[in-house]
Design a protein around this motif. Sequence first.
Motif, PDB file in Angstrom:
ATOM      1  N   VAL A  38      39.070  43.664  37.435  1.00 43.47           N
ATOM      2  CA  VAL A  38      38.687  42.538  38.293  1.00 43.47           C
ATOM      3  C   VAL A  38      38.069  43.097  39.580  1.00 43.47           C
ATOM      4  O   VAL A  38      38.550  44.086  40.131  1.00 43.47           O
ATOM      5  CB  VAL A  38      39.904  41.664  38.674  1.00 43.47           C
ATOM      6  N   SER A  39      37.005  42.444  40.047  1.00 48.85           N
ATOM      7  CA  SER A  39      36.383  42.863  41.302  1.00 48.85           C
ATOM      8  C   SER A  39      37.270  42.498  42.492  1.00 48.85           C
ATOM      9  O   SER A  39      38.178  41.673  42.390  1.00 48.85           O
ATOM     10  CB  SER A  39      35.017  42.198  41.451  1.00 48.85           C
ATOM     11  N   ARG A  40      36.997  43.091  43.634  1.00 47.18           N
ATOM     12  CA  ARG A  40      37.801  42.844  44.839  1.00 47.18           C
ATOM     13  C   ARG A  40      37.787  41.377  45.258  1.00 47.18           C
ATOM     14  O   ARG A  40      38.784  40.842  45.743  1.00 47.18           O
ATOM     15  CB  ARG A  40      37.287  43.709  45.997  1.00 47.18           C
ATOM     16  N   ASP A  41      36.640  40.698  45.058  1.00 44.59           N
ATOM     17  CA  ASP A  41      36.540  39.303  45.499  1.00 44.59           C
ATOM     18  C   ASP A  41      37.017  38.304  44.421  1.00 44.59           C
ATOM     19  O   ASP A  41      36.918  37.096  44.599  1.00 44.59           O
ATOM     20  CB  ASP A  41      35.111  38.965  45.925  1.00 44.59           C
ATOM     21  N   ASN A  42      37.490  38.830  43.290  1.00 43.15           N
ATOM     22  CA  ASN A  42      38.039  37.993  42.205  1.00 43.15           C
ATOM     23  C   ASN A  42      36.972  37.172  41.478  1.00 43.15           C
ATOM     24  O   ASN A  42      37.290  36.335  40.650  1.00 43.15           O
ATOM     25  CB  ASN A  42      39.126  37.044  42.738  1.00 43.15           C
ATOM     26  N   LEU A  43      35.689  37.408  41.779  1.00 38.05           N
ATOM     27  CA  LEU A  43      34.622  36.619  41.155  1.00 38.05           C
ATOM     28  C   LEU A  43      34.114  37.237  39.856  1.00 38.05           C
ATOM     29  O   LEU A  43      33.498  36.546  39.039  1.00 38.05           O
ATOM     30  CB  LEU A  43      33.451  36.459  42.134  1.00 38.05           C
ATOM     31  N   VAL A  44      34.361  38.536  39.675  1.00 34.80           N
ATOM     32  CA  VAL A  44      33.874  39.228  38.481  1.00 34.80           C
ATOM     33  C   VAL A  44      35.060  39.847  37.746  1.00 34.80           C
ATOM     34  O   VAL A  44      35.892  40.516  38.369  1.00 34.80           O
ATOM     35  CB  VAL A  44      32.863  40.337  38.856  1.00 34.80           C
ATOM     36  N   TRP A  45      35.135  39.597  36.463  1.00 34.00           N
ATOM     37  CA  TRP A  45      36.156  40.283  35.665  1.00 34.00           C
ATOM     38  C   TRP A  45      35.663  40.526  34.252  1.00 34.00           C
ATOM     39  O   TRP A  45      34.753  39.863  33.778  1.00 34.00           O
ATOM     40  CB  TRP A  45      37.492  39.546  35.673  1.00 34.00           C
ATOM     41  N   GLY A  46      36.261  41.517  33.625  1.00 35.10           N
ATOM     42  CA  GLY A  46      35.867  41.851  32.264  1.00 35.10           C
ATOM     43  C   GLY A  46      37.060  42.262  31.429  1.00 35.10           C
ATOM     44  O   GLY A  46      38.101  42.673  31.960  1.00 35.10           O
ATOM     45  N   THR A  47      36.910  42.153  30.127  1.00 37.55           N
ATOM     46  CA  THR A  47      38.003  42.456  29.202  1.00 37.55           C
ATOM     47  C   THR A  47      37.437  42.798  27.830  1.00 37.55           C
ATOM     48  O   THR A  47      36.317  42.401  27.488  1.00 37.55           O
ATOM     49  CB  THR A  47      38.954  41.246  29.086  1.00 37.55           C
ATOM     50  N   TYR A  48      38.228  43.516  27.043  1.00 32.39           N
ATOM     51  CA  TYR A  48      37.866  43.770  25.645  1.00 32.39           C
ATOM     52  C   TYR A  48      38.380  42.680  24.714  1.00 32.39           C
ATOM     53  O   TYR A  48      38.107  42.713  23.513  1.00 32.39           O
ATOM     54  CB  TYR A  48      38.456  45.112  25.191  1.00 32.39           C
ATOM     55  N   LEU A  49      39.119  41.706  25.244  1.00 35.06           N
ATOM     56  CA  LEU A  49      39.821  40.753  24.384  1.00 35.06           C
ATOM     57  C   LEU A  49      38.920  39.626  23.888  1.00 35.06           C
ATOM     58  O   LEU A  49      38.375  38.846  24.673  1.00 35.06           O
ATOM     59  CB  LEU A  49      41.015  40.154  25.132  1.00 35.06           C
ATOM     60  N   LEU A  69      21.823  37.837  38.740  1.00 35.94           N
ATOM     61  CA  LEU A  69      23.289  37.913  38.671  1.00 35.94           C
ATOM     62  C   LEU A  69      23.873  38.344  40.022  1.00 35.94           C
ATOM     63  O   LEU A  69      24.916  37.827  40.451  1.00 35.94           O
ATOM     64  CB  LEU A  69      23.714  38.897  37.581  1.00 35.94           C
ATOM     65  N   GLU A  70      23.216  39.277  40.686  1.00 35.78           N
ATOM     66  CA  GLU A  70      23.680  39.732  42.001  1.00 35.78           C
ATOM     67  C   GLU A  70      23.670  38.590  43.010  1.00 35.78           C
ATOM     68  O   GLU A  70      24.633  38.388  43.756  1.00 35.78           O
ATOM     69  CB  GLU A  70      22.817  40.890  42.489  1.00 35.78           C
ATOM     70  N   ASN A  71      22.593  37.828  43.029  1.00 40.24           N
ATOM     71  CA  ASN A  71      22.490  36.704  43.964  1.00 40.24           C
ATOM     72  C   ASN A  71      23.507  35.603  43.634  1.00 40.24           C
ATOM     73  O   ASN A  71      24.110  35.012  44.537  1.00 40.24           O
ATOM     74  CB  ASN A  71      21.073  36.117  43.940  1.00 40.24           C
ATOM     75  N   LEU A  72      23.700  35.327  42.354  1.00 36.13           N
ATOM     76  CA  LEU A  72      24.673  34.306  41.963  1.00 36.13           C
ATOM     77  C   LEU A  72      26.081  34.710  42.366  1.00 36.13           C
ATOM     78  O   LEU A  72      26.865  33.880  42.863  1.00 36.13           O
ATOM     79  CB  LEU A  72      24.613  34.069  40.448  1.00 36.13           C
ATOM     80  N   SER A  73      26.411  35.969  42.172  1.00 35.37           N
ATOM     81  CA  SER A  73      27.742  36.451  42.518  1.00 35.37           C
ATOM     82  C   SER A  73      27.980  36.348  44.029  1.00 35.37           C
ATOM     83  O   SER A  73      29.051  35.936  44.476  1.00 35.37           O
ATOM     84  CB  SER A  73      27.920  37.892  42.058  1.00 35.37           C
ATOM     85  N   LYS A  74      26.963  36.689  44.810  1.00 35.10           N
ATOM     86  CA  LYS A  74      27.081  36.567  46.271  1.00 35.10           C
ATOM     87  C   LYS A  74      27.291  35.121  46.698  1.00 35.10           C
ATOM     88  O   LYS A  74      27.933  34.833  47.705  1.00 35.10           O
ATOM     89  CB  LYS A  74      25.830  37.128  46.948  1.00 35.10           C
ATOM     90  N   GLY A  75      26.746  34.193  45.881  1.00 34.11           N
ATOM     91  CA  GLY A  75      26.877  32.778  46.206  1.00 34.11           C
ATOM     92  C   GLY A  75      28.130  32.128  45.672  1.00 34.11           C
ATOM     93  O   GLY A  75      28.302  30.910  45.816  1.00 34.11           O
ATOM     94  N   GLY A  76      29.006  32.893  45.025  1.00 31.92           N
ATOM     95  CA  GLY A  76      30.280  32.349  44.561  1.00 31.92           C
ATOM     96  C   GLY A  76      30.375  32.018  43.091  1.00 31.92           C
ATOM     97  O   GLY A  76      31.392  31.504  42.627  1.00 31.92           O
ATOM     98  N   THR A  77      29.321  32.320  42.319  1.00 31.89           N
ATOM     99  CA  THR A  77      29.377  32.085  40.876  1.00 31.89           C
ATOM    100  C   THR A  77      30.254  33.143  40.218  1.00 31.89           C
ATOM    101  O   THR A  77      30.161  34.324  40.538  1.00 31.89           O
ATOM    102  CB  THR A  77      27.956  32.159  40.271  1.00 31.89           C
ATOM    103  N   SER A  78      31.101  32.717  39.308  1.00 32.68           N
ATOM    104  CA  SER A  78      31.952  33.662  38.584  1.00 32.68           C
ATOM    105  C   SER A  78      31.145  34.355  37.492  1.00 32.68           C
ATOM    106  O   SER A  78      30.297  33.741  36.839  1.00 32.68           O
ATOM    107  CB  SER A  78      33.133  32.935  37.949  1.00 32.68           C
ATOM    108  N   LEU A  79      31.426  35.637  37.280  1.00 33.80           N
ATOM    109  CA  LEU A  79      30.752  36.433  36.266  1.00 33.80           C
ATOM    110  C   LEU A  79      31.802  37.111  35.401  1.00 33.80           C
ATOM    111  O   LEU A  79      32.701  37.792  35.917  1.00 33.80           O
ATOM    112  CB  LEU A  79      29.846  37.471  36.926  1.00 33.80           C
TER     113      LEU A  79
END
Length: 508
Positions: A438-449, A324-334
């Motif tokens: 939301v993360s600073r780079d906008n690639l990671v976000w989470g919600t309870y919804l 997951l760390e490597n994917l996020s660094k490569g631009g994959t949304s999480l």
Amino acid sequence: MKKKGPLQIMFLGTGSDAGKSVIAAGFCRILHRKGYNVAPFKAQNMALNSFVTMDGKEMGRAQVYQAAAAGLLPDVDMNPVLLKPYGNCKTQVILQGKVLVNDTAEGYYRMKEQIFTRVMESYQRLRHRYDTLILEGAGSLTEINLKKSDIVNMEMARAAGAPVIVVADIDRGGVFAALIGTMKLLTPRERKLIIGFIINKFRGSIDLFTDGIKLIEKLTRRPVFGIVPYFDDINLPEEDSVALHSGRKGRRREGADVRIAVISLPLISNYTDFDPLELEKGVSLWYANTPEEILDASVVIIPGTKNTIEDLKWLKEAGFIPVLENLSKGGTSLIGICGGYQMLGNEIRDPYGIESATSRIEGIGFLPIETVLERNKTLTRVSGRCTLDGIQGEQGKGVPIDGYEIHMGKTTVFPGTRRPFIIESKEGTEPEYEEGAVSRDNLVWGTYLHGLFENDLFRERFLIFHGRRGSSGLSYRAYLDAEFDRLAAYIERNVDVEHILKTAERYR
């Protein structure tokens, strides 16, 4: 003259996944179209896919979609008991929409009398509001080792005085033993409630099964009301994780614009959140059991879970975190939903032992949040706007959304963290506040919804942001409504509905 009670039909199965829920939903729609004021009822459900009603109560998804098939809003009286296993032989017991207790199966069975009293309260309320009830059982109606603790199968049929149709899954084989053996295991009093059978999931030529029908009818002295051919092209929400394990959910599509991998956590819950995405053109959505299966995803989702801490341990042990760390660094949304959102933070604490003997665990660390699991469960419906970059709509006003929350934890978001949603309405009140992170780079976000992707405009903007070319124009709620009509028509072509109704009338 004594007033007649409601028309009732109860569907019980020779085993789990025989198709009771789908047949019951089909009958809800058939009778709704015929003008009956019909409602579904299942005394007890065991599932991790659940829903929050408009009055903030929790119930199983099967009765939610059965209610929709009947043209109704869901009501917890339609499913007064929901059991949610969360590991270590423990189950959370939801009674009439609220948490009653976390206990073992033995502890739950000791509460049978208390719980069945409440079940009958719910049943009686429905009985007085509707002229027709479609009741459903759970698992096999002849689990003779569990008969003393039964509140959902023959015990419910007896209490309601409901005529029973037994549904058998012929695709598994052994349909003769299943039906004839079932009748043999019932008491004479119970057999009087059995009015006939539906044979489900038939493959091949029905003409070749004519002699089989005659044998079943001769040996049981009950009619076979119909044989429903196997189908996999009518899409309805799933009740539990059986569909995941059987491979019915999720599939890769070659050449898709958007590739979405949902991590298949051992105690995954509410994966129906992703059904609308699976239906979209240009989208490939699959459920991943290993880190290797997410390598080519453009979006990875960590879904909800009934045990956040234990499933986070599993993620770590299975080797997902470095991938997951490597994917996020490569631009994959999480993306993390509910329990997945909690996992994306810095830590999760469980000081009261709600889910685990582990009182603290380090999170994945992608979002600046911390979660404490609490005794009180949050159950609420909300609406508001999405303000995520690239999704928020024209002039940044925010795309409208609605959804619901089901969780035990309280999450603290660190100051200065961007938030993906603004909540404007919560169970009829209008408190405006921010939700999620939301993360600073906008690639990671989470919600309870939960239920986010049922919002058509949000889903469309989300997919376009992640590379989908053009719009599909899919209205998810209209699609489901059309599927209920297709299901009803399919059952009517293959089952003698009028024979069933005439027979059931004699039990009023």
